[in-house]
Design a protein around this motif. Structure first.
Motif, PDB file in Angstrom:
ATOM      1  N   VAL A  17      -0.587   5.117  -0.559  1.00 52.74           N
ATOM      2  CA  VAL A  17       0.103   3.843  -0.361  1.00 52.74           C
ATOM      3  C   VAL A  17       1.423   3.823  -1.120  1.00 52.74           C
ATOM      4  O   VAL A  17       2.452   3.367  -0.603  1.00 52.74           O
ATOM      5  CB  VAL A  17      -0.809   2.679  -0.803  1.00 52.74           C
ATOM      6  CG1 VAL A  17      -0.076   1.345  -0.707  1.00 52.74           C
ATOM      7  CG2 VAL A  17      -2.069   2.635   0.057  1.00 52.74           C
ATOM      8  N   PHE A  18       1.413   4.343  -2.342  1.00 51.90           N
ATOM      9  CA  PHE A  18       2.640   4.396  -3.131  1.00 51.90           C
ATOM     10  C   PHE A  18       3.692   5.274  -2.454  1.00 51.90           C
ATOM     11  O   PHE A  18       4.873   4.906  -2.396  1.00 51.90           O
ATOM     12  CB  PHE A  18       2.319   4.941  -4.532  1.00 51.90           C
ATOM     13  CG  PHE A  18       3.536   5.227  -5.362  1.00 51.90           C
ATOM     14  CD1 PHE A  18       4.258   4.196  -5.937  1.00 51.90           C
ATOM     15  CD2 PHE A  18       3.965   6.535  -5.564  1.00 51.90           C
ATOM     16  CE1 PHE A  18       5.387   4.456  -6.701  1.00 51.90           C
ATOM     17  CE2 PHE A  18       5.089   6.799  -6.327  1.00 51.90           C
ATOM     18  CZ  PHE A  18       5.802   5.760  -6.894  1.00 51.90           C
ATOM     19  N   TRP A  53       1.628   0.070 -11.075  1.00 48.77           N
ATOM     20  CA  TRP A  53       0.239   0.304 -10.644  1.00 48.77           C
ATOM     21  C   TRP A  53      -0.370  -0.966 -10.047  1.00 48.77           C
ATOM     22  O   TRP A  53      -1.030  -0.919  -9.000  1.00 48.77           O
ATOM     23  CB  TRP A  53      -0.586   0.780 -11.836  1.00 48.77           C
ATOM     24  CG  TRP A  53      -2.017   1.070 -11.477  1.00 48.77           C
ATOM     25  CD1 TRP A  53      -2.519   2.186 -10.889  1.00 48.77           C
ATOM     26  CD2 TRP A  53      -3.137   0.192 -11.679  1.00 48.77           C
ATOM     27  NE1 TRP A  53      -3.874   2.070 -10.701  1.00 48.77           N
ATOM     28  CE2 TRP A  53      -4.283   0.857 -11.187  1.00 48.77           C
ATOM     29  CE3 TRP A  53      -3.279  -1.083 -12.231  1.00 48.77           C
ATOM     30  CZ2 TRP A  53      -5.551   0.294 -11.226  1.00 48.77           C
ATOM     31  CZ3 TRP A  53      -4.549  -1.652 -12.277  1.00 48.77           C
ATOM     32  CH2 TRP A  53      -5.661  -0.968 -11.776  1.00 48.77           C
ATOM     33  N   ILE A  58       1.177  -1.778  -6.504  1.00 47.50           N
ATOM     34  CA  ILE A  58       0.602  -1.008  -5.406  1.00 47.50           C
ATOM     35  C   ILE A  58      -0.834  -1.452  -5.133  1.00 47.50           C
ATOM     36  O   ILE A  58      -1.269  -1.508  -3.980  1.00 47.50           O
ATOM     37  CB  ILE A  58       0.654   0.495  -5.731  1.00 47.50           C
ATOM     38  CG1 ILE A  58       2.108   0.924  -5.950  1.00 47.50           C
ATOM     39  CG2 ILE A  58       0.022   1.326  -4.619  1.00 47.50           C
ATOM     40  CD1 ILE A  58       3.001   0.683  -4.768  1.00 47.50           C
ATOM     41  N   TRP A  71      -4.403   5.191  -3.656  1.00 45.30           N
ATOM     42  CA  TRP A  71      -3.258   4.615  -4.369  1.00 45.30           C
ATOM     43  C   TRP A  71      -2.010   5.452  -4.169  1.00 45.30           C
ATOM     44  O   TRP A  71      -0.932   4.917  -3.865  1.00 45.30           O
ATOM     45  CB  TRP A  71      -3.583   4.497  -5.858  1.00 45.30           C
ATOM     46  CG  TRP A  71      -2.569   3.704  -6.633  1.00 45.30           C
ATOM     47  CD1 TRP A  71      -2.622   2.377  -6.932  1.00 45.30           C
ATOM     48  CD2 TRP A  71      -1.342   4.193  -7.203  1.00 45.30           C
ATOM     49  NE1 TRP A  71      -1.506   1.998  -7.654  1.00 45.30           N
ATOM     50  CE2 TRP A  71      -0.701   3.101  -7.833  1.00 45.30           C
ATOM     51  CE3 TRP A  71      -0.722   5.428  -7.233  1.00 45.30           C
ATOM     52  CZ2 TRP A  71       0.519   3.220  -8.491  1.00 45.30           C
ATOM     53  CZ3 TRP A  71       0.503   5.559  -7.884  1.00 45.30           C
ATOM     54  CH2 TRP A  71       1.111   4.462  -8.512  1.00 45.30           C
ATOM     55  N   THR A 124       4.453  -2.519   5.936  1.00 38.95           N
ATOM     56  CA  THR A 124       3.376  -3.139   5.164  1.00 38.95           C
ATOM     57  C   THR A 124       2.200  -3.515   6.054  1.00 38.95           C
ATOM     58  O   THR A 124       1.040  -3.228   5.733  1.00 38.95           O
ATOM     59  CB  THR A 124       3.908  -4.384   4.435  1.00 38.95           C
ATOM     60  OG1 THR A 124       5.005  -4.010   3.599  1.00 38.95           O
ATOM     61  CG2 THR A 124       2.830  -5.017   3.592  1.00 38.95           C
ATOM     62  N   TYR A 167      -0.555  -4.465  -3.050  1.00 39.47           N
ATOM     63  CA  TYR A 167       0.505  -4.347  -2.043  1.00 39.47           C
ATOM     64  C   TYR A 167       0.069  -4.893  -0.690  1.00 39.47           C
ATOM     65  O   TYR A 167       0.894  -5.413   0.079  1.00 39.47           O
ATOM     66  CB  TYR A 167       0.902  -2.877  -1.928  1.00 39.47           C
ATOM     67  CG  TYR A 167       1.955  -2.584  -0.895  1.00 39.47           C
ATOM     68  CD1 TYR A 167       3.242  -3.083  -1.022  1.00 39.47           C
ATOM     69  CD2 TYR A 167       1.661  -1.800   0.218  1.00 39.47           C
ATOM     70  CE1 TYR A 167       4.214  -2.806  -0.078  1.00 39.47           C
ATOM     71  CE2 TYR A 167       2.625  -1.515   1.163  1.00 39.47           C
ATOM     72  CZ  TYR A 167       3.893  -2.020   1.018  1.00 39.47           C
ATOM     73  OH  TYR A 167       4.848  -1.740   1.959  1.00 39.47           O
ATOM     74  N   GLN A 226       5.092   3.478   0.693  1.00 40.44           N
ATOM     75  CA  GLN A 226       5.962   2.362   0.303  1.00 40.44           C
ATOM     76  C   GLN A 226       7.278   2.876  -0.269  1.00 40.44           C
ATOM     77  O   GLN A 226       8.360   2.342   0.039  1.00 40.44           O
ATOM     78  CB  GLN A 226       5.253   1.482  -0.726  1.00 40.44           C
ATOM     79  CG  GLN A 226       6.082   0.270  -1.152  1.00 40.44           C
ATOM     80  CD  GLN A 226       5.469  -0.462  -2.319  1.00 40.44           C
ATOM     81  OE1 GLN A 226       4.611   0.074  -3.006  1.00 40.44           O
ATOM     82  NE2 GLN A 226       5.928  -1.679  -2.570  1.00 40.44           N
ATOM     83  N   VAL A 251      -6.984  -0.352  -1.130  1.00 38.83           N
ATOM     84  CA  VAL A 251      -6.128   0.647  -1.779  1.00 38.83           C
ATOM     85  C   VAL A 251      -6.940   1.619  -2.622  1.00 38.83           C
ATOM     86  O   VAL A 251      -6.487   2.741  -2.875  1.00 38.83           O
ATOM     87  CB  VAL A 251      -5.054  -0.067  -2.632  1.00 38.83           C
ATOM     88  CG1 VAL A 251      -4.230   0.919  -3.437  1.00 38.83           C
ATOM     89  CG2 VAL A 251      -4.131  -0.883  -1.738  1.00 38.83           C
TER      90      VAL A 251
END
Length: 462
Positions: A352-353, A315, A318, A349, A424, A321, A356, A345
């Protein structure tokens, strides 16, 4: 009687008494008596009763009515094809309702600003083509991005500026993989041999562990330094690629060099946070095991603590990140870049997770596809077969296997490192476009004229 200049052409039958306003065409034959003898043809200047046309008309060929009323013996023309407002719908041309006089609203007249005018959007009846596409001066369009566009932008950056991008990635891969091969050959092999020996003493075990830790530390430090430099340079190159501006390795280095110490501090701090969280999660179970309590309870508590710590670490990873691109592109400090990442983020979340994780899976699959064949070739050349791959030959791995596998790893790292860094940076830019309208600043920086004055492009699904 209706007289609407421009909507009925000369020569059409006048409207009869009692017709509904706006109805086009002559009266039905049943509403009028049949003629008993042919009517005399009027002369060019004759004016019949009820006629409203002036004696002086414009010369032929200088104007045409938008729509002409059909003659009594001619079927009305079909509506024009197309998905527009009037195409194939009630109220199209030649029908009552929309698009005819008296039948409702038929769209703005010629000359009306906006829809249906030169320079505006498509006219009524001509189909709705949607808002104009977003400007794309570089590798991505200047609007909120979808997942596929982020991945495609990272690949496009590597393909467009392949000399610079692949040169940086190759240099990093050569340094890291060479160190890994050397450490594996000189330190880890001896350590495994000592540990697997049945006659190993405590000093042998201590020495092998020390050598393993030294070798791992050397590889970690060198790899971290190379990744820091590569991240700084590739971030700068990707940010220029968004604007469509090429950049050389020297220019990227001069621009990124002042921020490299801060970037190193940021990555070091994030690593310490991750290790600290996992250590805190493992402490309760470890203390229970040391105190001589129940082995089952202590082991369960230890496992649960590690699992919870890993979830917290993920957590936090991220959450921060986007700290590295924020530090590089906004010239922020370490703490400011972390707070900027947390702000960007927040509320996204899982998105983005997911992006990635998808980029990580793609990079590892590509790397495995390239590395596994080299590992098989190295095992065949080394003579130990699958023992080198599985590590079942007493812990010792031959040099031939290490070198050939290292070549495959070098190629895989060269191809996947730019994609990971590009995802990224583009995800950071996408989050700022969504939250801070960064696309307007990017358009001005890229020299796009008139951007931001029209309707923005559609937001793709995420």
């Amino acid at each position: 009687m209706t007289d609407t200049p421009g909507w009925a052409s000369p020569g059409s039958a006048p409207s009869s008494e009692g017709r509904e306003p706006g109805a086009s065409g002559p009266a039905d034959p049943a509403d009028r008596p049949a003629p008993t003898e042919p009517a005399p043809q009027p002369g060019p200047d004759a004016q019949g009763p009820g006629s409203k046309w002036s004696k002086e008309q414009p010369p032929a060929g200088q104007w045409s009515a938008p729509t002409g009323a059909p003659s009594p013996h001619q079927a009305p023309p079909p509506p024009p094809p197309g998905p527009g407002w009037n195409g194939g719908q009630p109220g199209g041309p030649g029908q009552g309702g929309y698009g005819v006089p008296g039948g409702g609203y038929g769209g703005p007249p010629p000359g009306y600003g906006g829809y249906g005018t030169p320079g505006g959007y498509p006219a009524w009846g001509g189909g709705w083509a949607g808002p104009p596409p977003a400007a794309k001066p570089g590798v991505i369009p200047l609007r909120p991005l979808g997942v596929g566009e982020i991945l495609d932008g990272a690949v496009s950056t590597m393909r467009t500026y392949w000399r610079t991008v692949l040169g940086i990635a190759l240099a990093v891969a050569v340094v890291t993989d060479t160190c890994l091969v050397l450490v594996q050959g000189f330190f880890v092999n001896d350590a495994r041999t000592s540990l697997d020996s049945r006659t190993a003493t405590f000093d042998d075990v201590y020495r092998s562990l020390r050598e393993s830790m030294i070798g791992t530390g050397i590889v970690t430090v060198i790899s971290a330094a190379a990744v820091i430099v590569a991240t700084a340079l590739l971030t700068t190159i990707t940010s220029r690629a968004v604007l469509g501006r090429p950049v050389s390795t020297g220019e990227a280095w001069r621009e990124a060099r002042p921020q490299i110490p801060r970037l190193a501090g940021l990555l070091l701090l994030l690593g310490l946070i991750t290790v600290g969280v996992i250590a805190v999660g493992a402490v309760p179970g470890f203390l229970v095991l040391l105190s001589g309590g129940s082995d089952i309870g202590g082991s369960a508590l230890f496992a649960l603590g590690i699992l919870g710590a890993v979830l917290v670490a993920v957590w936090l990873a991220i959450r921060y990140y986007l700290a590295a691109p924020a530090l590089m592109l906004e010239r922020q400090s370490v703490t400011k870049s972390m707070s900027r990442s947390a702000k960007l983020v927040r509320g996204s979340w899982w998105r983005v997770f997911g992006i990635q994780l998808l980029a990580w899976l793609i990079a590892n699959i590509v790397s495995a596809v390239i590395t596994i064949p080299f590992a098989l070739i190295g095992a065949a050349v080394g003579g130990n077969g699958m023992d080198d791959i599985l590590g079942t030959n007493g812990g010792h791995v031959g040099w031939a296997f290490l070198i050939i596998r290292g070549i495959g790893s070098l190629i895989g790292t060269t191809l996947t490192l730019p994609i990971s860094a590009g995802v990224t940076v583009l995800l950071y830019i996408d989050q700022r476009i969504r939250r801070e309208a960064l696309d307007l600043e990017l358009a001005r920086a890229a020299g796009v004229q008139g951007y931001g004055t029209g309707v923005p492009g559609p937001v793709p699904g995420s």
